[in-house]
Design an enzyme around this catalytic site. Sequence first.
Site, PDB file in Angstrom:
ATOM      1  CG  PHE A 113      -0.380   0.453   2.503  1.00 39.68           C
ATOM      2  CD1 PHE A 113      -0.534   1.773   2.923  1.00 39.68           C
ATOM      3  CD2 PHE A 113       0.301  -0.415   3.333  1.00 39.68           C
ATOM      4  CE1 PHE A 113      -0.016   2.200   4.137  1.00 39.68           C
ATOM      5  CE2 PHE A 113       0.810  -0.006   4.547  1.00 39.68           C
ATOM      6  CZ  PHE A 113       0.661   1.312   4.954  1.00 39.68           C
ATOM      7  CE  LYS A 114       3.718   1.598   4.868  1.00 39.64           C
ATOM      8  NZ  LYS A 114       5.005   1.406   5.508  1.00 39.64           N
TER       9      LYS A 114
END
Length: 479
Positions: A113-114
């Site tokens: 998700f980063k």
Amino acid sequence: MHYRSTRDLSNKSLTFEDVVMRGIAEDGGLFVPEQIPQVSAAELASLKNASYTEVAFFILSKFIAREEIPESDLRDVIDRSYSTFSSAHVTPLVDFGDGMFLLEQFHGPTCAFKDVALQFLGNLFEYFLNRRNSTSNDQTHRITVLGATSGDTGGAAIYGLRGKSNTVVMILHPSGRVAPVQEAQMTSVLDANVVNVAVKGTFDDCQDIVKACFADPVLREEVSLAAINSINWARILAQTVYFFYAYLRWLEMSPNRSFGEGARFVVPTGNFGHALAGFYAKEMGLPIDYIVVATNSNDILHRFFSAGDYSLVSVVQTLAPAMDIQKASNFERYLFHLVDNDPARLRECMDTINQGTLRLEVTSESSKQRLALFRSCRATDDEIRVTIREWLHHQKYRLCPHTAVGVFAFNQLLKGSDAICMATAHPGKFDLEEPESDVQNPALPEQLRDLMTKEKRCALVDNDVEQIKALVRASVQSK
């Protein structure tokens, strides 16, 4: 739209470019918007059929003045940031029935998700540097991006900045405390502007070193330090977008629900940036009933939200290494709002945290509502394993250990009701084999294949601030 530091008693006003390029304030505080813009019900309804990039442009425009980044330029930065994702939805929502929705956040370049925030931040750095250099006749503007990672931030930051001109990126990770695939994603990138450093310590040690470097005004000025961790406001801002997008897709997939009905989110979190983005989405007007903060055995956030206990204890190593954190950096932003945006009270709170525990009195009704927004749950390693095993058996779907923490929290607190759980990383990044399962591992995305056999480069150093400062200077001079 202007910004300020959480600790600034003078209320100095800063631009969006200022806060992106500085990352952290000189007083040690974090940057927050002076006012939180609102999204009306009519505006939200108008986004019903919008693409992810259209939603992103709408939300980001609320925080970025057109005078700072013209509309066409902002659209270009957004389009370039999310063209690297394998799903047109960027973060697609999957309905597993019985009220459980997973928001798959692992379709970016490093399968975590980063990527959502760091692809955007990398392109912002490039945009601002190019603009500064196009109008500068006497010098070339450069930055040194310094960050710490407990797993996924490092790879995502490196992939967002590799090969970019006038930029050096140095990432610290705790030696032996990140998953092998996560480490390989970082250390196999051999671009000249990338420096990987393994620190003999924990993620909290790495994060403390980064903060100490930013607190050194001489070093900061000398190498033009910029922040890549979620202490950088642009990362939190980019992450608010997928809360809005998830809500819109949730309504689309739930025909019996009506616009304005509140959603529930389950967010695996360690440094509190992921959950904080949901907090800001709620503050902007997104209908959220509550957010469940899901932690592993490093449960300082669970202890705070369940019992008011924010005492610091030692970090323990778990199956969900990206959450092996006790000092949640983004908690400072949330505290700032809990004390009614009062920097003096915030400073007092941070002083008590540094002494080992938080002493906090919440008095206003608005702050009590902000506190009530969050619920929490913790999962042990055994509970993570059981959750992964159950999903393999019942759903034929493999969870990464961090997502399993969120699914466990859903089962404990929300069984029988609707909720959106963040699926934070592709399971292929973590070697958690279940020999008794008849479910094959999902095919590895192309970007994860052959990582372990690639050439790697990484420096191993002691947990020593001065050693890192010397390495930063040497890396900049060599470039």
